[in-house]
Design a protein around this motif. Structure first.
Motif, PDB file in Angstrom:
ATOM      1  N   VAL A   1      13.987  -2.701   0.321  1.00 47.19           N
ATOM      2  CA  VAL A   1      12.672  -2.143   0.023  1.00 47.19           C
ATOM      3  C   VAL A   1      11.819  -2.034   1.285  1.00 47.19           C
ATOM      4  O   VAL A   1      11.024  -1.094   1.426  1.00 47.19           O
ATOM      5  N   VAL A   2      11.975  -2.972   2.208  1.00 43.89           N
ATOM      6  CA  VAL A   2      11.236  -2.890   3.473  1.00 43.89           C
ATOM      7  C   VAL A   2      11.662  -1.648   4.253  1.00 43.89           C
ATOM      8  O   VAL A   2      10.826  -0.866   4.726  1.00 43.89           O
ATOM      9  N   LEU A   3      12.967  -1.462   4.382  1.00 45.60           N
ATOM     10  CA  LEU A   3      13.463  -0.299   5.119  1.00 45.60           C
ATOM     11  C   LEU A   3      13.044   0.998   4.444  1.00 45.60           C
ATOM     12  O   LEU A   3      12.718   1.990   5.121  1.00 45.60           O
ATOM     13  N   GLU A   4      13.039   1.008   3.119  1.00 44.48           N
ATOM     14  CA  GLU A   4      12.676   2.254   2.431  1.00 44.48           C
ATOM     15  C   GLU A   4      11.220   2.619   2.676  1.00 44.48           C
ATOM     16  O   GLU A   4      10.881   3.798   2.792  1.00 44.48           O
ATOM     17  N   VAL A   5      10.335   1.628   2.760  1.00 44.92           N
ATOM     18  CA  VAL A   5       8.933   1.925   3.063  1.00 44.92           C
ATOM     19  C   VAL A   5       8.829   2.631   4.416  1.00 44.92           C
ATOM     20  O   VAL A   5       8.155   3.662   4.552  1.00 44.92           O
ATOM     21  N   PHE A   6       9.510   2.084   5.417  1.00 51.57           N
ATOM     22  CA  PHE A   6       9.482   2.715   6.745  1.00 51.57           C
ATOM     23  C   PHE A   6      10.087   4.116   6.687  1.00 51.57           C
ATOM     24  O   PHE A   6       9.581   5.045   7.328  1.00 51.57           O
ATOM     25  N   TYR A   7      11.168   4.264   5.954  1.00 52.65           N
ATOM     26  CA  TYR A   7      11.814   5.569   5.847  1.00 52.65           C
ATOM     27  C   TYR A   7      10.876   6.587   5.210  1.00 52.65           C
ATOM     28  O   TYR A   7      10.749   7.723   5.701  1.00 52.65           O
ATOM     29  N   ARG A   8      10.199   6.227   4.120  1.00 49.43           N
ATOM     30  CA  ARG A   8       9.309   7.165   3.443  1.00 49.43           C
ATOM     31  C   ARG A   8       8.141   7.551   4.339  1.00 49.43           C
ATOM     32  O   ARG A   8       7.709   8.707   4.356  1.00 49.43           O
ATOM     33  N   VAL A   9       7.621   6.584   5.078  1.00 49.16           N
ATOM     34  CA  VAL A   9       6.544   6.893   6.026  1.00 49.16           C
ATOM     35  C   VAL A   9       7.039   7.866   7.092  1.00 49.16           C
ATOM     36  O   VAL A   9       6.374   8.843   7.428  1.00 49.16           O
ATOM     37  N   HIS A  10       8.220   7.580   7.633  1.00 50.90           N
ATOM     38  CA  HIS A  10       8.795   8.451   8.665  1.00 50.90           C
ATOM     39  C   HIS A  10       8.998   9.866   8.140  1.00 50.90           C
ATOM     40  O   HIS A  10       8.672  10.845   8.815  1.00 50.90           O
ATOM     41  N   GLU A  11       9.556   9.996   6.949  1.00 54.16           N
ATOM     42  CA  GLU A  11       9.806  11.313   6.380  1.00 54.16           C
ATOM     43  C   GLU A  11       8.511  12.094   6.185  1.00 54.16           C
ATOM     44  O   GLU A  11       8.476  13.305   6.323  1.00 54.16           O
ATOM     45  N   THR A  12       7.435  11.397   5.884  1.00 55.80           N
ATOM     46  CA  THR A  12       6.146  12.050   5.669  1.00 55.80           C
ATOM     47  C   THR A  12       5.517  12.502   6.970  1.00 55.80           C
ATOM     48  O   THR A  12       4.902  13.577   7.040  1.00 55.80           O
ATOM     49  N   LEU A  13       5.700  11.719   8.038  1.00 52.63           N
ATOM     50  CA  LEU A  13       4.930  11.947   9.266  1.00 52.63           C
ATOM     51  C   LEU A  13       5.746  12.384  10.470  1.00 52.63           C
ATOM     52  O   LEU A  13       5.172  12.684  11.518  1.00 52.63           O
ATOM     53  N   ASP A  14       7.055  12.449  10.347  1.00 53.90           N
ATOM     54  CA  ASP A  14       7.904  12.668  11.520  1.00 53.90           C
ATOM     55  C   ASP A  14       7.526  13.916  12.295  1.00 53.90           C
ATOM     56  O   ASP A  14       7.495  13.918  13.530  1.00 53.90           O
ATOM     57  N   LEU A  15       7.239  14.997  11.621  1.00 56.80           N
ATOM     58  CA  LEU A  15       6.953  16.257  12.302  1.00 56.80           C
ATOM     59  C   LEU A  15       5.475  16.416  12.660  1.00 56.80           C
ATOM     60  O   LEU A  15       5.101  17.404  13.287  1.00 56.80           O
ATOM     61  N   ALA A  16       4.655  15.465  12.243  1.00 61.17           N
ATOM     62  CA  ALA A  16       3.232  15.525  12.571  1.00 61.17           C
ATOM     63  C   ALA A  16       3.017  14.901  13.943  1.00 61.17           C
ATOM     64  O   ALA A  16       3.042  13.684  14.092  1.00 61.17           O
ATOM     65  N   GLN A  17       2.848  15.716  14.949  1.00 63.46           N
ATOM     66  CA  GLN A  17       2.745  15.211  16.316  1.00 63.46           C
ATOM     67  C   GLN A  17       1.405  14.558  16.603  1.00 63.46           C
ATOM     68  O   GLN A  17       1.288  13.735  17.485  1.00 63.46           O
TER      69      GLN A  17
ATOM     70  N   ARG B   1       0.833  -1.209   0.000  1.00 64.97           N
ATOM     71  CA  ARG B   1       0.000   0.000   0.000  1.00 64.97           C
ATOM     72  C   ARG B   1       0.865   1.257   0.000  1.00 64.97           C
ATOM     73  O   ARG B   1       0.515   2.265  -0.611  1.00 64.97           O
ATOM     74  N   LEU B   2       2.003   1.201   0.691  1.00 66.49           N
ATOM     75  CA  LEU B   2       2.791   2.396   0.949  1.00 66.49           C
ATOM     76  C   LEU B   2       4.116   2.448   0.211  1.00 66.49           C
ATOM     77  O   LEU B   2       4.825   3.449   0.305  1.00 66.49           O
ATOM     78  N   ALA B   3       4.477   1.403  -0.516  1.00 64.30           N
ATOM     79  CA  ALA B   3       5.764   1.377  -1.218  1.00 64.30           C
ATOM     80  C   ALA B   3       5.793   2.394  -2.355  1.00 64.30           C
ATOM     81  O   ALA B   3       4.771   2.630  -3.007  1.00 64.30           O
TER      82      ALA B   3
END
Length: 368
Positions: free
Chosen positions: A196-212, A155-157
């Protein structure tokens, strides 16, 4: 090499460096939560000359051991001691409080071999060799904080072309309980799959990291094309404005084909576009098989990728398109829109696996 006696300027500098990092870690309270973490926590996959004898020991244990004793450890020479000091320094540069919910956004490190902020190489490509346990902890915490553990990798890749089909539907929570080292030891998880697994987590983190996050709000992550198509479909479903073929083409069919291009490549995209008649009359499977020099069964197999992709990217699309088809069925002036809409629905959400049809056609052909 043993450091019972300092014999060179390099030895003297190394001892001073160790004493300085030891003082900082023990005296500054902001580092107290790192003392019970193993040294391996700050090691990277591409590190060289790691002090293997020390990796399983905690920071606190190592700092409580006299320098002379550390340097006298079998297999530990000057270069391994230098690596030990480097890893200890990384522990001071990392700004991750190890209660994950308290983690702060890190500052970029001056250490060329250890990026605390981004695992991207100089060309902007994701490099799993730059991922440390600390970064992995942050990414997992972001997924946990936003309750995304049930979301599947597919879903998120960024693209499904790099993600093995067998893990398209694997939820993120499957990996959240594992350290980076444990993931690397999982069966069937080679470097390509881990990347590819790590990149999915990284992209999610980059999108949401600052959203508290707020107690009355929730953030939903979806492939970029989904909200646009969902909004269009719901608008047409409740509205009374007649639907035209060009409307279906531009607002539904072409965006879905563009996602197929991203996730399956040019060949599958062109076959799907040909079946739907995007640039002319719809092409038959027989014609496409002849043009590519393959069997019709192979064409059906490639087209089935469209269904597999949408089942993970936009599963909500099936009931929406079915509802739209029922609404405009046999409406005067909307027959062309209905034909394209049903063709689009059948291509991306076939109710019957098309390989069965392919098998029937092959059987019929062989009997003639």
């Amino acid at each position: 090499m043993r450091f019972n006696k300092i014999t060179s300027a390099e030895d003297f500098q190394l001892v001073n460096s160790f004493d300085e990092v030891k003082r900082r870690l023990l005296e500054e309270t902001k580092y107290s939560d790192r003392l019970d973490k193993p040294l391996a926590y700050w090691a990277l996959p591409n590190d060289r000359r790691l002090p293997l004898a020390f990796l399983g020991r905690t920071i606190g244990d190592l700092l409580a051991t006299p320098f002379e004793e550390l340097s006298a450890t079998p297999g530990i020479g000057q270069k391994k001691i230098s690596s030990l000091v480097t890893l200890l320094n990384r522990a001071t540069k990392e700004d991750a409080g190890f209660e994950p919910s308290q983690a702060a956004v890190p500052e970029a490190s001056s250490d060329d071999n250890f990026s605390t902020k981004s695992p991207l190489d100089s060309d902007g490509n994701f490099d799993p060799a730059l991922v440390s346990e600390v970064l992995w902890l942050r990414w997992r915490e972001t997924v946990r904080r936003h309750n995304l553990g049930n979301e599947c990798l597919g879903r998120l890749a960024p693209t499904l072309m790099d993600l093995p089909t067998v893990i398209w539907n694997t939820p993120l929570e499957f990996y959240m309980g594992h350290s980076l080292a444990e993931i690397r030891r999982l069966k069937t998880h080679g470097e390509k799959r881990i990347r590819v697994v790590l990149e999915v987590f990284y992209r999610v983190h980059e999108t949401l990291d600052l959203a508290q996050g707020q107690p009355h709000l929730a953030i939903l992550l979806r492939p970029k094309f989904v909200p646009v198509l969902q909004a269009w479909g719901l608008e047409r479903l409740v509205g009374e404005t007649p639907i035209s073929r060009s409307d279906v083409m531009d607002r539904l069919t072409r965006p879905m084909l563009q996602q197929i291009l991203i996730d399956a490549g040019q060949t599958v995209h062109d076959l799907a576009a040909g079946r739907l008649g995007i640039e002319g009359a719809p092409q038959s499977v027989r014609m496409q098989a002849r043009n590519l020099g393959v069997t019709r069964a192979r064409i059906y197999q490639l087209l089935e990728d469209c269904q597999k992709i949408m089942s993970v990217r936009w599963p909500e699309g099936r009931p929406l398109l079915e509802s739209l088809c029922r609404k405009i069925d046999e409406k005067p002036g909307e027959s062309e829109a209905y034909q394209l809409l049903t063709a689009t629905r059948d291509l991306f959400y076939a109710s019957k696996p098309e390989e069965e049809e392919a098998g029937a056609e092959e059987l019929e052909a062989s009997s003639n």
